[in-house]
Design a protein around this motif. Structure first.
Motif, short mmCIF file in Angstrom:
data_model
loop_
_atom_site.label_atom_id
_atom_site.label_comp_id
_atom_site.label_asym_id
_atom_site.label_seq_id
_atom_site.Cartn_x
_atom_site.Cartn_y
_atom_site.Cartn_z
N GLN A 221 2.95 6.40 -7.15
CA GLN A 221 2.09 7.44 -7.73
C GLN A 221 2.72 8.81 -7.55
O GLN A 221 2.69 9.65 -8.46
CB GLN A 221 0.71 7.40 -7.10
CG GLN A 221 -0.11 6.21 -7.53
CD GLN A 221 -1.44 6.14 -6.81
OE1 GLN A 221 -1.68 6.87 -5.86
NE2 GLN A 221 -2.29 5.23 -7.25
N ARG B 270 2.67 1.60 -3.45
CA ARG B 270 1.80 2.14 -4.50
C ARG B 270 1.69 3.66 -4.39
O ARG B 270 1.76 4.37 -5.38
CB ARG B 270 0.40 1.51 -4.41
CG ARG B 270 0.28 0.26 -5.23
CD ARG B 270 -1.17 -0.22 -5.27
NE ARG B 270 -1.17 -1.50 -4.60
CZ ARG B 270 -1.83 -1.80 -3.50
NH1 ARG B 270 -2.62 -0.93 -2.94
NH2 ARG B 270 -1.74 -2.99 -2.96
N SER B 271 1.55 4.14 -3.17
CA SER B 271 1.43 5.58 -2.96
C SER B 271 2.72 6.30 -3.36
O SER B 271 2.68 7.35 -4.01
CB SER B 271 1.10 5.88 -1.50
OG SER B 271 -0.17 5.37 -1.18
N ALA C 71 0.84 -1.20 0.00
CA ALA C 71 0.00 0.00 0.00
C ALA C 71 0.87 1.25 0.00
O ALA C 71 0.63 2.19 -0.76
CB ALA C 71 -0.94 -0.01 1.21
N ALA C 72 1.89 1.27 0.83
CA ALA C 72 2.79 2.42 0.89
C ALA C 72 3.58 2.55 -0.42
O ALA C 72 3.77 3.65 -0.93
CB ALA C 72 3.74 2.29 2.07
N GLN D 2 -5.63 0.06 5.56
CA GLN D 2 -4.95 -1.20 5.86
C GLN D 2 -4.73 -1.41 7.36
O GLN D 2 -4.35 -2.47 7.79
CB GLN D 2 -3.59 -1.25 5.14
CG GLN D 2 -3.67 -1.05 3.66
CD GLN D 2 -4.50 -2.10 2.96
OE1 GLN D 2 -4.51 -3.25 3.35
NE2 GLN D 2 -5.23 -1.69 1.94
N SER E 212 -4.54 8.32 2.88
CA SER E 212 -5.72 7.62 2.35
C SER E 212 -5.40 6.20 1.89
O SER E 212 -6.28 5.35 1.87
CB SER E 212 -6.35 8.41 1.21
OG SER E 212 -5.51 8.41 0.08
N ARG E 213 -4.16 5.93 1.55
CA ARG E 213 -3.78 4.58 1.11
C ARG E 213 -3.39 3.67 2.27
O ARG E 213 -3.61 2.47 2.21
CB ARG E 213 -2.61 4.64 0.13
CG ARG E 213 -2.90 5.38 -1.13
CD ARG E 213 -3.86 4.62 -1.97
NE ARG E 213 -4.06 5.38 -3.20
CZ ARG E 213 -4.73 4.93 -4.21
NH1 ARG E 213 -5.29 3.75 -4.16
NH2 ARG E 213 -4.87 5.67 -5.27
N VAL E 214 -2.79 4.23 3.29
CA VAL E 214 -2.29 3.41 4.40
C VAL E 214 -3.38 3.15 5.44
O VAL E 214 -3.52 2.04 5.95
CB VAL E 214 -1.04 4.04 5.05
CG1 VAL E 214 -0.64 3.31 6.30
CG2 VAL E 214 0.10 4.06 4.05
N MET F 152 -2.52 11.59 0.08
CA MET F 152 -2.52 10.33 -0.66
C MET F 152 -1.97 9.20 0.20
O MET F 152 -2.55 8.11 0.27
CB MET F 152 -1.70 10.47 -1.93
CG MET F 152 -1.70 9.21 -2.77
SD MET F 152 -0.82 9.39 -4.32
CE MET F 152 0.80 9.88 -3.78
N LEU F 153 -0.86 9.45 0.88
CA LEU F 153 -0.28 8.41 1.74
C LEU F 153 -1.26 8.03 2.85
O LEU F 153 -1.46 6.85 3.14
CB LEU F 153 1.05 8.88 2.32
CG LEU F 153 2.20 9.01 1.33
CD1 LEU F 153 3.40 9.66 1.99
CD2 LEU F 153 2.57 7.67 0.75
#
Length: 133
Positions: free
Chosen positions: A35, A31-32, A28-29, A80, A75-77, A72-73
């Protein structure tokens, strides 16, 4: 006595479960970060191609570093993270305190051993305490 030790062994998290959890968080991290790298590359291209002025580049850089990338970080982490993870990994939150305290102690020892000029002592302590920052 044997049943007590068995139940303790059964209650402890399996190493594979922890590795799966760590892998999920790392992906997850990752991918962020990927991006963010793509967006940064696009900004560099736009700046070098002359589509964005120097002032515009600075504004986009500040906006990116202080707003969009942290959002973004986060919202992605955050999706999880679970209570189970927090209960298992809470000691990791204490590691920065340990590393900074150790670095400050080592920095103070370096100052005592090397005896730099007074105006440079705090810088020496900080350089040792935050060497990898």
């Amino acid at each position: 006595h044997t049943s007590t030790s068995r139940s303790t062994m059964e209650d402890s998290p399996e190493p594979q479960d922890f590795l799966d959890l760590a892998r999920t968080i790392a992906l997850a991290a990752g991918r962020s970060v990927g991006q963010a790298a793509v967006l940064t590359g696009a900004g560099v291209y736009m700046g070098r191609a002359g589509h964005i002025s120097k002032a515009g580049t600075r504004v986009l850089s500040v906006l990116s570093m202080r707003v969009t990338i942290p959002c973004m970080l986060f919202s992605r982490v955050v999706p999880q993270v679970s209570w189970e993870l927090l209960l298992e990994a809470w000691p990791m939150a204490l590691l920065p305190l340990f590393f900074v305290a150790t670095g400050l102690a080592l920095g103070s020892a370096v100052v005592k051993i090397t005896r730099p000029p007074d105006s440079f002592r705090k810088l020496v302590v900080a350089a040792v305490a935050f060497g990898s920052s």
